[in-house]
Structure formats: C-alpha cells, structure tokens
Write a protein that holds these residues in place. Structure first.
Motif, PDB file in Angstrom:
ATOM      1  N   GLU A   1       6.987   2.932  16.247  1.00 19.92           N
ATOM      2  CA  GLU A   1       6.149   1.887  16.658  1.00 19.92           C
ATOM      3  C   GLU A   1       4.924   1.801  17.898  1.00 19.92           C
ATOM      4  O   GLU A   1       4.117   2.218  18.316  1.00 19.92           O
ATOM      5  CB  GLU A   1       6.156   0.818  16.786  1.00 19.92           C
ATOM      6  CG  GLU A   1       6.135  -0.233  15.462  1.00 19.92           C
ATOM      7  CD  GLU A   1       4.376  -0.140  14.276  1.00 19.92           C
ATOM      8  OE1 GLU A   1       4.149   0.041  14.915  1.00 19.92           O
ATOM      9  OE2 GLU A   1       5.197  -0.181  13.133  1.00 19.92           O
ATOM     10  N   ILE A   2       6.058   1.881  18.829  1.00 21.52           N
ATOM     11  CA  ILE A   2       5.881   1.922  20.361  1.00 21.52           C
ATOM     12  C   ILE A   2       5.419   3.764  20.810  1.00 21.52           C
ATOM     13  O   ILE A   2       4.096   3.689  21.347  1.00 21.52           O
ATOM     14  CB  ILE A   2       6.635   2.287  21.711  1.00 21.52           C
ATOM     15  CG1 ILE A   2       7.743   0.780  21.315  1.00 21.52           C
ATOM     16  CG2 ILE A   2       7.081   2.204  22.354  1.00 21.52           C
ATOM     17  CD1 ILE A   2       8.513   0.458  22.706  1.00 21.52           C
TER      18      ILE A   2
ATOM     19  N   VAL B   1      13.054  -2.843  24.072  1.00 21.33           N
ATOM     20  CA  VAL B   1      11.691  -1.882  23.775  1.00 21.33           C
ATOM     21  C   VAL B   1      11.659  -1.309  22.201  1.00 21.33           C
ATOM     22  O   VAL B   1      11.705  -0.331  22.039  1.00 21.33           O
ATOM     23  CB  VAL B   1      13.028  -0.508  24.569  1.00 21.33           C
ATOM     24  CG1 VAL B   1      11.433   0.670  24.294  1.00 21.33           C
ATOM     25  CG2 VAL B   1      12.976  -0.719  25.883  1.00 21.33           C
ATOM     26  N   VAL B   2      10.971  -2.476  21.599  1.00 20.21           N
ATOM     27  CA  VAL B   2       9.942  -1.476  20.312  1.00 20.21           C
ATOM     28  C   VAL B   2       9.410  -2.617  20.177  1.00 20.21           C
ATOM     29  O   VAL B   2       8.554  -3.552  20.897  1.00 20.21           O
ATOM     30  CB  VAL B   2      11.666  -2.654  19.164  1.00 20.21           C
ATOM     31  CG1 VAL B   2      13.298  -2.518  19.105  1.00 20.21           C
ATOM     32  CG2 VAL B   2      11.873  -4.407  19.884  1.00 20.21           C
ATOM     33  N   GLY B   3       8.107  -1.474  18.977  1.00 23.61           N
ATOM     34  CA  GLY B   3       6.914  -2.818  19.144  1.00 23.61           C
ATOM     35  C   GLY B   3       6.207  -2.342  17.913  1.00 23.61           C
ATOM     36  O   GLY B   3       7.697  -2.304  17.136  1.00 23.61           O
TER      37      GLY B   3
ATOM     38  N   ILE C   1       8.900  -8.970  14.803  1.00 23.54           N
ATOM     39  CA  ILE C   1       9.673  -7.838  15.652  1.00 23.54           C
ATOM     40  C   ILE C   1      10.781  -8.827  16.233  1.00 23.54           C
ATOM     41  O   ILE C   1      11.403  -9.922  16.248  1.00 23.54           O
ATOM     42  CB  ILE C   1       8.868  -7.867  16.787  1.00 23.54           C
ATOM     43  CG1 ILE C   1       9.082  -7.281  17.596  1.00 23.54           C
ATOM     44  CG2 ILE C   1       8.601  -9.033  18.171  1.00 23.54           C
ATOM     45  CD1 ILE C   1       8.163  -6.391  19.040  1.00 23.54           C
ATOM     46  N   ARG C   2      11.627  -7.955  16.579  1.00 23.65           N
ATOM     47  CA  ARG C   2      13.184  -7.951  16.519  1.00 23.65           C
ATOM     48  C   ARG C   2      13.406  -8.307  18.188  1.00 23.65           C
ATOM     49  O   ARG C   2      12.401  -8.162  18.779  1.00 23.65           O
ATOM     50  CB  ARG C   2      13.676  -6.510  16.947  1.00 23.65           C
ATOM     51  CG  ARG C   2      15.612  -6.790  16.830  1.00 23.65           C
ATOM     52  CD  ARG C   2      16.061  -6.096  17.050  1.00 23.65           C
ATOM     53  NE  ARG C   2      16.538  -5.302  17.452  1.00 23.65           N
ATOM     54  CZ  ARG C   2      16.062  -3.596  17.689  1.00 23.65           C
ATOM     55  NH1 ARG C   2      15.558  -3.094  16.684  1.00 23.65           N
ATOM     56  NH2 ARG C   2      16.148  -2.893  18.965  1.00 23.65           N
TER      57      ARG C   2
END
Length: 266
Positions: free
Chosen positions: A193-194, A54-56, A67-68
């Motif tokens: 970011e999201i 849940v990262v963007g 991105i991670r």
C-alpha cells in the motif's frame, strides 16, 4: 466466605487490568471516515499511513478506511488539494470503532508578496544600512559533490566545513543519528500500500513524515549518494525511497567494515 469474595474481586480487577493493557499494546485495527470540512462529502482514495507501524491504506468510495494501529500510534492523513493532518489513536477510538475525520482544503489564493528593492541615496552611511547582512545566494565548492550551499541558512558554516574535510561525514551523521527511522526503510519497501501511494507522489511529504527528516536533509541524502540532479527533480517518491534504501545498505556495509578494521587495530 468473605475471603473468597475478596479473592474473586482481586482476580477480576487483575484480569480487567491485563485486558486493558493488552488492548493498549497489541496492534488492532481502527476504522475511520474522511470527509471534506466544507462539503461534508467523503474523500475517496485518500492516503492513510501509520507512522509507528509503517503500514498504509487508502479510503474507499465512501471515504472509509481500516488500518492496523494501537493506542498512541500516529496516523498521517493526506489528500490532494487538502491540508495533511496527523491524528493520534486514542483508547476510545480503538474500543468504539468508526471515527469521522474532517480535512480542510488548502487555500487557493497565495498571499500577496511585496518585494522592496534597494533605493540608493548616494550617502554611504544611509545606503549601507539598507543592504542585508545575509543573502539567498547559493555557493558551490569545486570538486565536491552537492548542489550547493545557501548563505544565511542555519549551520551553514558547519555544513560547508564538514563537506570540505570529509564529504562522507554528512551521510554518516545523518544515517547514524536516525537509526530507527532508517530501519523503517525495509518495512516501507515491504508494504504494498505504501509503495503504491509513493509511486503516485512527487511531493516527498510522506517520506519526510515516515523518516522524520527535513526536505533539505532528504535532498542532500540523495545528492550525496551520487544521484544526479535530474533524478532528484523528476523521480517519484517510490524511486527516491529505493535510492535512499540502496544507499543506506551500502553505508551499513562500509560502517561494518570500518568497525571490523578498528577492532583488529585494538
């Protein structure tokens, strides 16, 4: 001496295995470049979201992103005018770095649709066979919240009857059967970011992917949370996210209250 060599070999094998396992489980960063499949030109400002973490992030002017992610995570890639895709993070991608990913443009031409109207003959037996058993009409139950119910859709009877006997059942069933997805709401709200991506979108696609729900269920969640039809139709994806998050927090309070009452009765 022989035993010493065997011991060293075993330690090396264990160390190498532990490193590989750690690399698989520990989140690292993956790099990629998005290009158009037709022009091979980079796609700038494309949206990339790691569904698992849940990262963007977004691509730069050269179509590059970082991105991670860890092995087996799924990345959702989207860009205006292009078909969204999901890609799985592989071990090779983590180890060897940048990967080029081509995205395909959406078809501009719509398929031609032929609508055949009923042509009645005057003979009852013949005309009855032309009339469809189900239709696309929408029905609304007076006194109950909701935009309506569509005839001919799967589980129509269960949805309508559930709403009649207990309008809150839909939210309990929806939130209750997807606890992991709903827990992502907090992470989604914390990732800048999201939030930035969602504030510019109105298609609900990213929300559907992250929450793993259908478009119908997403609209019904917001509707059953007493938001107006105008809000549902005009809100951007970030506003919808915040609305669902508030509703979910209220649901948890009510759920915990009911559980405490039930425990006291027992």
């Amino acid at each position: 001496m022989r035993h010493l060599l065997i011991l060293i070999l075993c330690l090396t094998t264990v160390y190498g295995y532990s490193q590989d396992t750690t690399a698989t489980k520990t989140p690292s960063k993956v790099k990629g470049t998005l290009v158009s499949s037709t022009t091979s030109l980079p796609l700038a400002e494309a949206n990339i979201v790691n569904i698992n973490e849940v990262v963007g992030t977004a691509t730069n002017d050269d179509g590059e992103f970082e991105i991670r992610a860890k092995v087996n995570d799924t990345l959702h890639l989207s860009y205006l005018g292009y078909k969204s895709i999901k890609v799985r993070v592989t071990n090779d991608w983590v180890k060897f770095g940048n990967t080029e990913i081509a995205m395909t443009e959406l078809a501009l031409a719509l398929e031609e649709v032929t609508v055949k109207q009923l042509e009645l003959t005057g003979y009852l037996e013949v005309d009855m066979n032309q009339v469809p058993i189900t239709s696309n009409n929408r029905y609304r139950i007076s006194g109950l919240p909701g935009q309506g119910y569509e005839a001919g859709k799967p589980n129509l009877a269960s949805r309508v009857l559930g709403a009649i006997f207990n309008p809150a059942d839909f939210l309990y069933n929806m939130f209750g059967r997807k606890p992991n997805e709903m827990r992502k709401l907090k992470k989604m709200k914390e990732d800048d970011e999201i939030r930035s991506h969602l504030s510019k979108r109105f298609d609900r696609e990213m929300l559907l992917v992250l929450l793993q729900v259908t478009r119908y269920d997403l609209d019904e969640i917001v509707n059953q949370c007493n938001y107006s039809k105008d809000f549902i139709n005009t809100a951007n994806d970030l506003q919808i996210l915040d609305a669902i998050s508030i509703c979910y927090e209220e649901y948890k309070v009510i759920k915990n209250s009911k559980e405490r009452k039930n425990n006291k009765k027992e």
